[in-house]
Design an enzyme around this catalytic site. Sequence first.
Site, PDB file in Angstrom:
ATOM      1  N   GLY A  19       0.833  -1.200   0.000  1.00 49.96           N
ATOM      2  CA  GLY A  19       0.000   0.000   0.000  1.00 49.96           C
ATOM      3  C   GLY A  19       0.862   1.241   0.000  1.00 49.96           C
ATOM      4  CB  CYS A  20       0.222   4.617   1.329  1.00 49.92           C
ATOM      5  SG  CYS A  20       1.092   6.166   1.622  1.00 49.92           S
ATOM      6  CG  PHE A  21       5.916   4.823  -0.713  1.00 47.59           C
ATOM      7  CD1 PHE A  21       5.506   6.075  -0.298  1.00 47.59           C
ATOM      8  CD2 PHE A  21       6.403   4.701  -2.006  1.00 47.59           C
ATOM      9  CE1 PHE A  21       5.581   7.187  -1.124  1.00 47.59           C
ATOM     10  CE2 PHE A  21       6.491   5.805  -2.849  1.00 47.59           C
ATOM     11  CZ  PHE A  21       6.068   7.056  -2.400  1.00 47.59           C
ATOM     12  CD1 TRP A  22       5.115   8.545   2.127  1.00 53.98           C
ATOM     13  CD2 TRP A  22       3.071   9.266   2.635  1.00 53.98           C
ATOM     14  NE1 TRP A  22       4.800   9.535   1.239  1.00 53.98           N
ATOM     15  CE2 TRP A  22       3.548  10.011   1.530  1.00 53.98           C
ATOM     16  CE3 TRP A  22       1.810   9.553   3.135  1.00 53.98           C
ATOM     17  CZ2 TRP A  22       2.807  11.007   0.923  1.00 53.98           C
ATOM     18  CZ3 TRP A  22       1.066  10.552   2.526  1.00 53.98           C
ATOM     19  CH2 TRP A  22       1.567  11.265   1.435  1.00 53.98           C
ATOM     20  CG  ASP A  98      -3.873   4.929  -0.302  1.00 57.61           C
ATOM     21  OD1 ASP A  98      -4.341   6.050  -0.559  1.00 57.61           O
ATOM     22  OD2 ASP A  98      -3.090   4.711   0.626  1.00 57.61           O
TER      23      ASP A  98
END
Length: 166
Positions: A19-22, A98
């Site tokens: 998913g979102c890499f942050w 996302d």
Amino acid sequence: MPSETNGIPSREKATFGAGCFWGVEATFRELNGVTATAVGYCGGEFANPSYPDVCTGLTGHAEVVEVEYKPSEISYEQLLDVFWQSHDPTTLNRQGPDVGTQYRSVIFFHTPEQQSAARKSKEALDLSRRFGRSIVTEITPASTFYRAEEYHQRYLEKRGLAHCRF
């Protein structure tokens, strides 16, 4: 190429898309034995993609975190355990709000040993029915890693956040 001490690799790389890499980057960065992390893009055919390029969903890249670690301090299997716990591996091309192929669950392996460990780990989890549904995580050879723009590196840390919450 991993550096070696007495024939034992002192550092290796692992690459995960969840998913979102942050948030994924922040999770891995906190682990003992992890020496470096970087967020970026992997798995696509488009050279030198930018964040806006990847966001179109047309480049084939996934948002990933590249993890450099010391196998003498943390095993690849332990990294896999953290990967499975850090997202929902049963949702295809989606994590939370996302949606898109860039948010797919994927393990990019760097060695045959990583490939074998990832497959065994996935099979065991699927058999356990821990997630209640089949795991859709891809396990594929690592391709070129494109480091994301600097403002994405340690994004949550720079903003004083511990995790992503929407």
